[in-house]
Design a protein around this motif. Structure first.
Motif, PDB file in Angstrom:
ATOM      1  N   ASN A   1     -41.694  86.089   3.535  1.00 22.18           N
ATOM      2  CA  ASN A   1     -40.270  86.060   3.845  1.00 22.18           C
ATOM      3  C   ASN A   1     -39.477  85.233   2.827  1.00 22.18           C
ATOM      4  OD1 ASN A   1     -38.007  86.732   5.530  1.00 22.18           O
ATOM      5  ND2 ASN A   1     -38.064  84.651   6.318  1.00 22.18           N
ATOM      6  N   SER A   2     -40.102  84.209   2.262  1.00 26.64           N
ATOM      7  CA  SER A   2     -39.369  83.344   1.337  1.00 26.64           C
ATOM      8  C   SER A   2     -39.497  83.773  -0.124  1.00 26.64           C
ATOM      9  CB  SER A   2     -39.823  81.892   1.489  1.00 26.64           C
ATOM     10  OG  SER A   2     -41.158  81.739   1.054  1.00 26.64           O
ATOM     11  N   LYS A   3     -40.584  84.433  -0.494  1.00 25.94           N
ATOM     12  CA  LYS A   3     -40.853  84.724  -1.908  1.00 25.94           C
ATOM     13  C   LYS A   3     -40.734  86.187  -2.307  1.00 25.94           C
ATOM     14  CE  LYS A   3     -42.134  80.534  -3.127  1.00 25.94           C
ATOM     15  NZ  LYS A   3     -41.472  79.786  -4.181  1.00 25.94           N
ATOM     16  N   ILE A   4     -40.731  87.094  -1.318  1.00 21.21           N
ATOM     17  CA  ILE A   4     -40.787  88.521  -1.626  1.00 21.21           C
ATOM     18  C   ILE A   4     -39.667  89.253  -0.893  1.00 21.21           C
ATOM     19  CG2 ILE A   4     -42.190  90.618  -1.465  1.00 21.21           C
ATOM     20  CD1 ILE A   4     -44.679  88.772  -1.442  1.00 21.21           C
ATOM     21  N   GLY A   5     -39.001  90.138  -1.611  1.00 21.29           N
ATOM     22  CA  GLY A   5     -38.027  91.033  -0.997  1.00 21.29           C
ATOM     23  C   GLY A   5     -38.560  92.447  -1.060  1.00 21.29           C
ATOM     24  N   PHE A   6     -38.176  93.274  -0.110  1.00 25.81           N
ATOM     25  CA  PHE A   6     -38.644  94.662  -0.057  1.00 25.81           C
ATOM     26  C   PHE A   6     -37.471  95.620   0.066  1.00 25.81           C
ATOM     27  CE2 PHE A   6     -42.180  92.257   1.763  1.00 25.81           C
ATOM     28  CZ  PHE A   6     -43.252  92.752   1.040  1.00 25.81           C
ATOM     29  N   ILE A   7     -37.550  96.711  -0.689  1.00 24.98           N
ATOM     30  CA  ILE A   7     -36.622  97.827  -0.533  1.00 24.98           C
ATOM     31  C   ILE A   7     -37.486  99.064  -0.353  1.00 24.98           C
ATOM     32  CG2 ILE A   7     -34.741  99.173  -1.537  1.00 24.98           C
ATOM     33  CD1 ILE A   7     -34.291  96.768  -3.472  1.00 24.98           C
ATOM     34  N   PHE A   8     -37.301  99.763   0.751  1.00 23.82           N
ATOM     35  CA  PHE A   8     -38.102 100.935   1.044  1.00 23.82           C
ATOM     36  C   PHE A   8     -37.271 102.205   0.889  1.00 23.82           C
ATOM     37  CE2 PHE A   8     -39.879  97.448   3.563  1.00 23.82           C
ATOM     38  CZ  PHE A   8     -41.190  97.453   3.104  1.00 23.82           C
ATOM     39  N   GLN A   9     -37.939 103.330   0.738  1.00 20.27           N
ATOM     40  CA  GLN A   9     -37.268 104.621   0.628  1.00 20.27           C
ATOM     41  C   GLN A   9     -36.425 104.891   1.872  1.00 20.27           C
ATOM     42  OE1 GLN A   9     -39.910 107.904  -0.133  1.00 20.27           O
ATOM     43  NE2 GLN A   9     -38.311 109.417   0.026  1.00 20.27           N
TER      44      GLN A   9
ATOM     45  N   LYS B   1     -22.563  88.043   3.849  1.00 18.66           N
ATOM     46  CA  LYS B   1     -21.238  88.548   3.469  1.00 18.66           C
ATOM     47  C   LYS B   1     -21.036  88.472   1.965  1.00 18.66           C
ATOM     48  CE  LYS B   1     -19.259  87.525   7.953  1.00 18.66           C
ATOM     49  NZ  LYS B   1     -18.439  86.643   8.774  1.00 18.66           N
ATOM     50  N   GLU B   2     -21.507  87.387   1.334  1.00 16.31           N
ATOM     51  CA  GLU B   2     -21.401  87.257  -0.123  1.00 16.31           C
ATOM     52  C   GLU B   2     -22.172  88.369  -0.822  1.00 16.31           C
ATOM     53  OE1 GLU B   2     -22.911  83.320  -0.768  1.00 16.31           O
ATOM     54  OE2 GLU B   2     -21.015  82.353  -0.197  1.00 16.31           O
ATOM     55  N   LEU B   3     -23.390  88.637  -0.357  1.00 13.60           N
ATOM     56  CA  LEU B   3     -24.203  89.692  -0.965  1.00 13.60           C
ATOM     57  C   LEU B   3     -23.568  91.060  -0.775  1.00 13.60           C
ATOM     58  CD1 LEU B   3     -27.779  88.439  -0.010  1.00 13.60           C
ATOM     59  CD2 LEU B   3     -26.910  88.755  -2.346  1.00 13.60           C
ATOM     60  N   LEU B   4     -23.107  91.333   0.425  1.00 14.87           N
ATOM     61  CA  LEU B   4     -22.485  92.633   0.686  1.00 14.87           C
ATOM     62  C   LEU B   4     -21.209  92.799  -0.129  1.00 14.87           C
ATOM     63  CD1 LEU B   4     -23.225  92.943   4.491  1.00 14.87           C
ATOM     64  CD2 LEU B   4     -24.157  94.373   2.655  1.00 14.87           C
TER      65      LEU B   4
ATOM     66  N   LEU C   1     -32.540  90.659  -1.005  1.00 14.70           N
ATOM     67  CA  LEU C   1     -32.110  89.517  -1.817  1.00 14.70           C
ATOM     68  C   LEU C   1     -31.747  88.289  -0.987  1.00 14.70           C
ATOM     69  CD1 LEU C   1     -29.809  91.520  -4.244  1.00 14.70           C
ATOM     70  CD2 LEU C   1     -32.083  90.601  -4.762  1.00 14.70           C
ATOM     71  N   MET C   2     -31.712  88.426   0.308  1.00 13.91           N
ATOM     72  CA  MET C   2     -31.175  87.404   1.209  1.00 13.91           C
ATOM     73  C   MET C   2     -31.764  86.017   0.976  1.00 13.91           C
ATOM     74  SD  MET C   2     -28.992  86.933   3.574  1.00 13.91           S
ATOM     75  CE  MET C   2     -28.615  85.463   4.471  1.00 13.91           C
TER      76      MET C   2
ATOM     77  N   GLN D   1     -32.908  88.531 -11.354  1.00 14.45           N
ATOM     78  CA  GLN D   1     -33.862  88.992 -10.354  1.00 14.45           C
ATOM     79  C   GLN D   1     -34.918  89.902 -10.973  1.00 14.45           C
ATOM     80  OE1 GLN D   1     -33.944  88.196  -6.829  1.00 14.45           O
ATOM     81  NE2 GLN D   1     -35.956  88.963  -7.355  1.00 14.45           N
ATOM     82  N   THR D   2     -36.157  89.709 -10.582  1.00 15.54           N
ATOM     83  CA  THR D   2     -37.270  90.555 -11.003  1.00 15.54           C
ATOM     84  C   THR D   2     -37.475  91.651  -9.960  1.00 15.54           C
ATOM     85  OG1 THR D   2     -38.353  88.732 -12.145  1.00 15.54           O
ATOM     86  CG2 THR D   2     -39.753  90.587 -11.508  1.00 15.54           C
ATOM     87  N   PHE D   3     -37.673  92.886 -10.454  1.00 15.88           N
ATOM     88  CA  PHE D   3     -37.948  94.027  -9.592  1.00 15.88           C
ATOM     89  C   PHE D   3     -39.217  94.716 -10.064  1.00 15.88           C
ATOM     90  CE2 PHE D   3     -33.380  93.567  -9.258  1.00 15.88           C
ATOM     91  CZ  PHE D   3     -33.129  93.789  -7.918  1.00 15.88           C
ATOM     92  N   VAL D   4     -40.053  95.132  -9.130  1.00 12.75           N
ATOM     93  CA  VAL D   4     -41.182  96.024  -9.400  1.00 12.75           C
ATOM     94  C   VAL D   4     -40.935  97.253  -8.546  1.00 12.75           C
ATOM     95  CG1 VAL D   4     -43.677  96.355  -9.287  1.00 12.75           C
ATOM     96  CG2 VAL D   4     -42.749  94.094  -9.865  1.00 12.75           C
ATOM     97  N   ILE D   5     -40.803  98.404  -9.230  1.00  8.69           N
ATOM     98  CA  ILE D   5     -40.336  99.611  -8.549  1.00  8.69           C
ATOM     99  C   ILE D   5     -41.343 100.744  -8.713  1.00  8.69           C
ATOM    100  CG2 ILE D   5     -38.489 101.325  -8.441  1.00  8.69           C
ATOM    101  CD1 ILE D   5     -36.683  99.202  -9.831  1.00  8.69           C
ATOM    102  N   VAL D   6     -41.815 101.277  -7.606  1.00 11.31           N
ATOM    103  CA  VAL D   6     -42.594 102.510  -7.618  1.00 11.31           C
ATOM    104  C   VAL D   6     -41.599 103.654  -7.586  1.00 11.31           C
ATOM    105  CG1 VAL D   6     -44.051 103.998  -6.193  1.00 11.31           C
ATOM    106  CG2 VAL D   6     -44.701 101.618  -6.570  1.00 11.31           C
ATOM    107  N   THR D   7     -41.721 104.572  -8.544  1.00  7.68           N
ATOM    108  CA  THR D   7     -40.743 105.655  -8.595  1.00  7.68           C
ATOM    109  C   THR D   7     -41.313 106.916  -9.226  1.00  7.68           C
ATOM    110  OG1 THR D   7     -38.494 106.236  -9.285  1.00  7.68           O
ATOM    111  CG2 THR D   7     -39.783 104.910 -10.830  1.00  7.68           C
TER     112      THR D   7
END
Length: 190
Positions: free
Chosen positions: A51-59, A92-95, A125-126, A162-168
Protein backbone atom coordinates in the motif's frame (compact mmCIF):
# COMPACT_ATOMS: atom_id res chain seq x y z
CA UNK A 1 11.27 5.98 -16.22
CA UNK A 2 8.56 4.15 -18.09
CA UNK A 3 9.27 0.50 -18.85
CA UNK A 4 6.93 -1.45 -21.11
CA UNK A 5 6.70 -5.23 -21.06
CA UNK A 6 5.48 -6.64 -24.36
CA UNK A 7 4.95 -10.09 -25.84
CA UNK A 8 2.25 -12.37 -27.16
CA UNK A 9 -0.72 -13.39 -25.03
CA UNK A 10 0.30 -16.10 -22.60
CA UNK A 11 3.99 -15.06 -22.58
CA UNK A 12 3.91 -14.41 -18.82
CA UNK A 13 3.72 -10.60 -18.81
CA UNK A 14 0.84 -10.25 -16.37
CA UNK A 15 2.23 -13.02 -14.17
CA UNK A 16 5.54 -11.16 -13.94
CA UNK A 17 3.69 -7.94 -13.10
CA UNK A 18 1.68 -9.70 -10.38
CA UNK A 19 4.88 -11.12 -8.87
CA UNK A 20 6.60 -7.72 -9.00
CA UNK A 21 3.50 -6.21 -7.41
CA UNK A 22 3.55 -8.84 -4.64
CA UNK A 23 0.10 -10.07 -5.63
CA UNK A 24 1.52 -13.50 -6.58
CA UNK A 25 4.37 -15.45 -5.02
CA UNK A 26 7.27 -16.58 -7.23
CA UNK A 27 8.04 -20.32 -7.45
CA UNK A 28 11.66 -19.61 -6.58
CA UNK A 29 14.09 -16.76 -6.11
CA UNK A 30 13.91 -13.60 -4.06
CA UNK A 31 12.14 -10.33 -4.77
CA UNK A 32 13.63 -7.10 -3.48
CA UNK A 33 11.77 -3.81 -3.79
CA UNK A 34 13.15 -0.53 -2.53
CA UNK A 35 15.76 -2.35 -0.43
CA UNK A 36 13.28 -4.76 1.17
CA UNK A 37 13.17 -8.51 0.53
CA UNK A 38 9.41 -8.71 0.25
CA UNK A 39 9.29 -12.51 0.18
CA UNK A 40 10.26 -12.50 3.89
CA UNK A 41 7.44 -10.20 5.02
CA UNK A 42 4.47 -11.46 6.98
CA UNK A 43 1.11 -11.09 5.26
CA UNK A 44 0.08 -7.94 7.19
CA UNK A 45 3.51 -6.33 6.70
CA UNK A 46 3.40 -7.19 3.00
CA UNK A 47 -0.02 -5.55 2.64
CA UNK A 48 1.26 -2.42 4.37
CA UNK A 49 4.41 -2.40 2.21
CA UNK A 50 2.35 -2.84 -0.96
CA UNK A 51 0.00 0.00 0.00
CA UNK A 52 2.86 2.41 0.70
CA UNK A 53 5.37 1.49 -2.03
CA UNK A 54 3.36 0.19 -4.99
CA UNK A 55 0.56 1.66 -7.08
CA UNK A 56 -1.61 -0.38 -9.44
CA UNK A 57 -3.53 0.51 -12.58
CA UNK A 58 -5.61 -2.30 -14.04
CA UNK A 59 -7.34 -2.68 -17.40
CA UNK A 60 -10.69 -2.84 -15.63
CA UNK A 61 -10.57 0.15 -13.31
CA UNK A 62 -11.73 -1.68 -10.17
CA UNK A 63 -13.40 1.43 -8.81
CA UNK A 64 -15.96 0.99 -6.05
CA UNK A 65 -19.37 2.09 -7.34
CA UNK A 66 -20.71 3.24 -3.98
CA UNK A 67 -17.93 5.83 -3.59
CA UNK A 68 -17.28 9.12 -5.38
CA UNK A 69 -14.24 9.67 -7.58
CA UNK A 70 -12.48 11.51 -4.74
CA UNK A 71 -13.30 8.77 -2.23
CA UNK A 72 -12.07 6.06 -4.64
CA UNK A 73 -8.78 7.91 -5.00
CA UNK A 74 -8.41 8.35 -1.22
CA UNK A 75 -8.96 4.67 -0.34
CA UNK A 76 -5.22 3.76 -0.22
CA UNK A 77 -4.62 6.66 2.19
CA UNK A 78 -7.58 5.58 4.35
CA UNK A 79 -6.12 2.06 4.46
CA UNK A 80 -2.76 3.56 5.54
CA UNK A 81 -4.53 5.26 8.47
CA UNK A 82 -4.15 8.81 7.19
CA UNK A 83 -6.73 11.37 8.26
CA UNK A 84 -9.82 11.87 6.16
CA UNK A 85 -9.06 15.58 5.74
CA UNK A 86 -5.51 15.08 4.45
CA UNK A 87 -6.54 12.12 2.32
CA UNK A 88 -9.38 13.97 0.63
CA UNK A 89 -7.16 17.03 0.11
CA UNK A 90 -4.55 14.93 -1.71
CA UNK A 91 -7.25 13.09 -3.70
CA UNK A 92 -8.68 16.41 -4.88
CA UNK A 93 -5.20 17.68 -5.80
CA UNK A 94 -4.52 14.56 -7.88
CA UNK A 95 -7.89 14.67 -9.60
CA UNK A 96 -7.39 18.35 -10.36
CA UNK A 97 -3.92 17.59 -11.78
CA UNK A 98 -5.51 14.91 -13.99
CA UNK A 99 -8.21 17.27 -15.26
CA UNK A 100 -11.08 15.90 -13.19
CA UNK A 101 -11.70 18.72 -10.71
CA UNK A 102 -15.31 18.97 -11.92
CA UNK A 103 -15.91 15.23 -11.37
CA UNK A 104 -14.89 14.85 -7.69
CA UNK A 105 -18.33 13.93 -6.42
CA UNK A 106 -19.33 11.76 -9.37
CA UNK A 107 -19.63 8.02 -8.89
CA UNK A 108 -17.91 5.66 -11.36
CA UNK A 109 -21.11 4.97 -13.32
CA UNK A 110 -21.35 8.73 -13.98
CA UNK A 111 -17.87 8.85 -15.55
CA UNK A 112 -16.68 7.94 -19.04
CA UNK A 113 -14.20 5.08 -19.48
CA UNK A 114 -11.34 7.54 -19.85
CA UNK A 115 -12.40 9.44 -16.73
CA UNK A 116 -12.64 6.19 -14.78
CA UNK A 117 -9.13 5.26 -15.87
CA UNK A 118 -7.78 8.67 -14.78
CA UNK A 119 -9.45 8.13 -11.38
CA UNK A 120 -7.64 4.77 -11.23
CA UNK A 121 -4.36 6.51 -12.12
CA UNK A 122 -4.92 9.06 -9.32
CA UNK A 123 -5.67 6.22 -6.88
CA UNK A 124 -2.41 4.50 -7.88
CA UNK A 125 -0.52 7.73 -7.11
CA UNK A 126 -2.30 8.46 -3.83
CA UNK A 127 0.42 7.23 -1.44
CA UNK A 128 3.33 8.45 -3.60
CA UNK A 129 4.53 4.93 -4.47
CA UNK A 130 8.06 4.04 -5.55
CA UNK A 131 6.62 2.37 -8.66
CA UNK A 132 3.27 2.08 -10.41
CA UNK A 133 2.49 -1.20 -12.17
CA UNK A 134 -0.06 -1.00 -14.98
CA UNK A 135 -1.61 -4.07 -16.59
CA UNK A 136 -3.01 -3.16 -20.04
CA UNK A 137 -4.10 0.31 -18.86
CA UNK A 138 -5.43 1.26 -22.31
CA UNK A 139 -6.97 -2.13 -23.12
CA UNK A 140 -10.56 -0.93 -22.63
CA UNK A 141 -10.16 2.54 -24.13
CA UNK A 142 -10.75 3.84 -27.63
CA UNK A 143 -7.78 5.07 -29.70
CA UNK A 144 -8.17 8.75 -28.84
CA UNK A 145 -8.58 8.11 -25.11
CA UNK A 146 -5.63 5.68 -25.19
CA UNK A 147 -3.43 8.37 -26.71
CA UNK A 148 -4.52 10.82 -23.99
CA UNK A 149 -3.60 8.28 -21.30
CA UNK A 150 -0.18 7.69 -22.93
CA UNK A 151 0.54 11.42 -22.84
CA UNK A 152 -0.67 11.58 -19.25
CA UNK A 153 1.71 8.81 -18.15
CA UNK A 154 4.61 10.59 -19.87
CA UNK A 155 3.66 13.81 -18.08
CA UNK A 156 3.44 12.02 -14.72
CA UNK A 157 6.89 10.52 -15.27
CA UNK A 158 8.29 14.02 -15.67
CA UNK A 159 6.10 16.16 -13.39
CA UNK A 160 5.91 13.69 -10.48
CA UNK A 161 9.19 11.85 -11.17
CA UNK A 162 7.14 8.65 -11.20
CA UNK A 163 8.32 5.23 -12.37
CA UNK A 164 5.88 3.06 -14.33
CA UNK A 165 6.13 -0.58 -15.41
CA UNK A 166 3.45 -1.26 -17.99
CA UNK A 167 2.30 -4.53 -19.54
CA UNK A 168 0.85 -3.65 -22.91
CA UNK A 169 -0.07 -4.89 -26.36
CA UNK A 170 -0.30 -1.28 -27.49
CA UNK A 171 2.70 -0.67 -29.76
CA UNK A 172 2.33 3.12 -29.56
CA UNK A 173 2.62 3.04 -25.76
CA UNK A 174 5.60 0.69 -25.94
CA UNK A 175 7.34 3.04 -28.40
CA UNK A 176 6.79 6.00 -26.08
CA UNK A 177 8.43 4.16 -23.18
CA UNK A 178 12.01 4.69 -22.07
CA UNK A 179 12.66 0.95 -22.27
CA UNK A 180 10.83 -2.04 -23.68
CA UNK A 181 11.23 -5.58 -22.38
CA UNK A 182 10.03 -8.45 -24.55
CA UNK A 183 8.80 -11.69 -22.97
CA UNK A 184 8.39 -15.00 -24.68
CA UNK A 185 7.23 -18.23 -23.01
CA UNK A 186 7.87 -16.83 -19.53
CA UNK A 187 11.39 -15.69 -20.32
CA UNK A 188 12.64 -12.14 -20.71
CA UNK A 189 14.21 -12.00 -24.17
CA UNK A 190 15.31 -8.39 -24.30
Amino acid sequence: EIVSIVGKSGAGKSTLLHILGTLDIPDRGNLWIDGVEVSTLKSSDLAEFRNSKIGFIFQFHHLLNEFTAAENVAIPAFIAGKSKASSMKRAKELLDFLGLSDRLSHKPNQLSGGEQQRVAVARALMNEPSVVYADEPTGNLDKSTSEELHKLLLRLRIDLNQTFVIVTHNEDLALMSDRTITMEDGIIRQ
